[in-house]
Design a protein around this motif. Structure first.
Motif, PDB file in Angstrom:
ATOM      1  N   ALA A  64       9.321  37.337   5.822  1.00 38.87           N
ATOM      2  CA  ALA A  64      10.628  37.798   5.348  1.00 38.87           C
ATOM      3  C   ALA A  64      11.563  38.115   6.511  1.00 38.87           C
ATOM      4  CB  ALA A  64      10.454  39.014   4.444  1.00 38.87           C
ATOM      5  N   ALA A  65      11.029  38.665   7.597  1.00 36.83           N
ATOM      6  CA  ALA A  65      11.865  38.976   8.761  1.00 36.83           C
ATOM      7  C   ALA A  65      12.406  37.706   9.400  1.00 36.83           C
ATOM      8  CB  ALA A  65      11.078  39.794   9.777  1.00 36.83           C
ATOM      9  N   THR A  66      11.602  36.650   9.418  1.00 35.95           N
ATOM     10  CA  THR A  66      12.039  35.368   9.975  1.00 35.95           C
ATOM     11  C   THR A  66      13.103  34.744   9.084  1.00 35.95           C
ATOM     12  OG1 THR A  66       9.881  35.008  10.985  1.00 35.95           O
ATOM     13  CG2 THR A  66      11.272  33.075  10.696  1.00 35.95           C
ATOM     14  N   LEU A 114      13.869  33.700  -5.865  1.00 31.57           N
ATOM     15  CA  LEU A 114      13.420  34.754  -4.950  1.00 31.57           C
ATOM     16  C   LEU A 114      14.491  35.076  -3.928  1.00 31.57           C
ATOM     17  CD1 LEU A 114       9.915  33.277  -4.065  1.00 31.57           C
ATOM     18  CD2 LEU A 114      10.348  35.198  -5.578  1.00 31.57           C
ATOM     19  N   TYR A 115      14.498  36.331  -3.461  1.00 32.40           N
ATOM     20  CA  TYR A 115      15.322  36.700  -2.312  1.00 32.40           C
ATOM     21  C   TYR A 115      14.546  37.678  -1.436  1.00 32.40           C
ATOM     22  CZ  TYR A 115      16.481  41.304  -4.245  1.00 32.40           C
ATOM     23  OH  TYR A 115      16.404  42.584  -4.716  1.00 32.40           O
ATOM     24  N   SER A 116      14.931  37.729  -0.173  1.00 27.17           N
ATOM     25  CA  SER A 116      14.277  38.603   0.801  1.00 27.17           C
ATOM     26  C   SER A 116      15.201  39.753   1.185  1.00 27.17           C
ATOM     27  CB  SER A 116      13.930  37.793   2.055  1.00 27.17           C
ATOM     28  OG  SER A 116      13.550  38.657   3.107  1.00 27.17           O
ATOM     29  N   ASP A 117      14.589  40.908   1.446  1.00 23.19           N
ATOM     30  CA  ASP A 117      15.345  42.020   2.024  1.00 23.19           C
ATOM     31  C   ASP A 117      15.064  42.143   3.523  1.00 23.19           C
ATOM     32  OD1 ASP A 117      12.794  43.123   2.188  1.00 23.19           O
ATOM     33  OD2 ASP A 117      13.315  44.985   1.144  1.00 23.19           O
ATOM     34  N   GLY A 118      14.358  41.159   4.078  1.00 27.59           N
ATOM     35  CA  GLY A 118      13.993  41.173   5.488  1.00 27.59           C
ATOM     36  C   GLY A 118      12.611  41.751   5.746  1.00 27.59           C
TER      37      GLY A 118
END
Length: 124
Positions: A64-66, A114-118
């Motif tokens: 997720a960070a990438t 889907l989505y990422s929060d990092g």
């Protein structure tokens, strides 16, 4: 590198718009067509079309960070056999999707956004 012409601007990187933008001809996103039993989703993917007619498929999300906060994916059972050959979405390492390590698509022609929060991934 930016190139300007009488019809607009082209860039080989990314375009950031503050405010609003109008796209007269629509937008085309990257689509990955998956038939293999496993696939690691790329940061550059957007649509992931999983053909479940021959086998179950496990899709592993990038870190997720990438991927970065706000990164989104749309995963679709294009084969229509997810009730028999499930699509499993797996977070990278210990990362989760809605608080669990894996999420399955089990409905024929089902889809998941889907989505990422990092740090982790979330269904929307």
């Amino acid at each position: 590198a930016r190139q300007y012409s009488s019809t607009g601007m082209e860039t080989s990187g990314y375009l950031k718009v503050s405010g609003s933008a109008t796209f007269a001809a629509g937008i085309t996103h990257n689509r990955a067509a998956i038939t293999a039993a496993s696939y690691t989703i790329l940061v550059t993917d957007y649509y992931i079309g999983a053909d479940t007619t021959s086998n179950a498929i496990t899709l592993t999300l990038p870190a997720a960070a990438t991927a970065g906060g706000g990164k989104t994916y749309i995963i679709k059972d294009e084969g229509g056999d997810a009730s028999t050959n499930n699509i499993t979405i797996d977070g990278d390492g210990s990362e989760t999707v809605d608080g669990v390590t894996t999420v399955d698509i089990t409905s024929p022609y089902g889809a998941l956004n889907l989505y990422s929060d990092g740090s982790n991934w979330f269904v929307y």
